[in-house]
Write a protein that holds these residues in place. Structure first.
Motif, PDB file in Angstrom:
ATOM      1  N   PHE A  58       0.825  -1.222   0.115  1.00 14.26           N
ATOM      2  CA  PHE A  58       0.186   0.105   0.068  1.00 14.26           C
ATOM      3  C   PHE A  58       0.870   1.231  -0.095  1.00 14.26           C
ATOM      4  N   ALA A  64      -4.080  -0.455   5.943  1.00 10.25           N
ATOM      5  CA  ALA A  64      -5.143   0.073   5.005  1.00 10.25           C
ATOM      6  C   ALA A  64      -6.215  -0.137   5.577  1.00 10.25           C
ATOM      7  N   THR A  65      -7.244   0.757   5.169  1.00  9.44           N
ATOM      8  CA  THR A  65      -8.826   0.305   5.861  1.00  9.44           C
ATOM      9  C   THR A  65      -9.427  -0.741   4.713  1.00  9.44           C
ATOM     10  N   ARG A  67     -12.169  -0.204   3.001  1.00  6.42           N
ATOM     11  CA  ARG A  67     -12.572   0.153   1.825  1.00  6.42           C
ATOM     12  C   ARG A  67     -11.386   0.428   0.994  1.00  6.42           C
ATOM     13  N   GLU A  68     -10.059   0.886   1.290  1.00  9.66           N
ATOM     14  CA  GLU A  68      -9.000   1.049   0.532  1.00  9.66           C
ATOM     15  C   GLU A  68      -8.828  -0.324  -0.095  1.00  9.66           C
ATOM     16  N   GLU A  71     -10.835  -1.658  -2.873  1.00 12.80           N
ATOM     17  CA  GLU A  71     -10.462  -1.060  -4.176  1.00 12.80           C
ATOM     18  C   GLU A  71      -9.398  -1.532  -4.690  1.00 12.80           C
ATOM     19  N   ARG A  72      -8.479  -1.869  -4.055  1.00 12.89           N
ATOM     20  CA  ARG A  72      -7.097  -2.521  -4.444  1.00 12.89           C
ATOM     21  C   ARG A  72      -7.449  -3.951  -4.799  1.00 12.89           C
ATOM     22  N   HIS A  77     -17.154  -4.744  -0.270  1.00 16.88           N
ATOM     23  CA  HIS A  77     -16.716  -4.299   0.963  1.00 16.88           C
ATOM     24  C   HIS A  77     -16.806  -5.534   1.942  1.00 16.88           C
ATOM     25  N   SER A 104     -13.533   3.573  10.942  1.00 17.39           N
ATOM     26  CA  SER A 104     -12.820   2.419  10.401  1.00 17.39           C
ATOM     27  C   SER A 104     -11.726   1.934  11.232  1.00 17.39           C
ATOM     28  N   ARG A 106      -8.005   0.075  11.118  1.00 17.95           N
ATOM     29  CA  ARG A 106      -6.662  -0.193  10.146  1.00 17.95           C
ATOM     30  C   ARG A 106      -6.278  -1.727  10.117  1.00 17.95           C
TER      31      ARG A 106
END
Length: 150
Positions: A58, A64-65, A67-68, A71-72, A77, A104, A106
């Motif tokens: 990352f 990262a969350t 949500r992140e 996306e990756r 979700h 959120s 981590r």
């Protein structure tokens, strides 16, 4: 009928371009098959390996969350939540409070996650070296359409 955005730009592909594209696609598939078999031999699913890699890779930080990560990984979700739950059950990742956003958490690699990711990534690097030219994208000879410049 295909959407207008899917309309090909430029002249039709030549036989040589089809061969180059097919070889490139074959190289990708060989690499993915290697990856799937390798991570399974080490007790992970391909999705778990991708999760660990997404965390370690990352940009700019070691966490990262969800949500992140969604996306990756190009997942929904709730699918990432389930993936993180399973990885946490294997002591590959941990959750920690996010001091910047109480809504959120981590997601971080554990020591065990770091260890197995290091081993698997080294094996993947070697396979990429072996595949070298098979994973070289075709050379399309510059811009496809003159009107694509902004």
């Amino acid at each position: 009928m295909a959407p207008e955005d899917d309309a090909p730009a430029g002249p039709p592909l030549t036989k040589r371009e089809f061969e180059a594209l097919a070889e490139f696609r074959f190289g990708i598939r060989r690499y993915l098959r290697f990856s799937e078999e390798t991570v399974r031999r080490h007790g992970l699913t391909p999705q778990q390996y991708q999760l660990l890699l997404a965390l370690k890779g990352f940009p700019g930080r070691e966490w990262a969350t969800v949500r992140e990560l969604a996306e990756r990984l190009q997942l929904r979700h709730h699918s990432v939540v389930e993936l993180v739950d399973r990885a946490q059950g294997q002591d590959l990742v941990a959750r920690a409070a996010n001091p910047d956003d109480a809504r959120s958490v981590r997601i971080l690699l554990t020591t065990e996650g770091e260890r197995i990711l290091g081993r698997l990534s080294a094996l993947h690097r070697e396979e990429l070296r072996r595949l070298d030219t098979a994973l070289t994208p075709p050379d399309w000879g510059g811009p496809v359409a003159a009107d694509s410049e902004v």
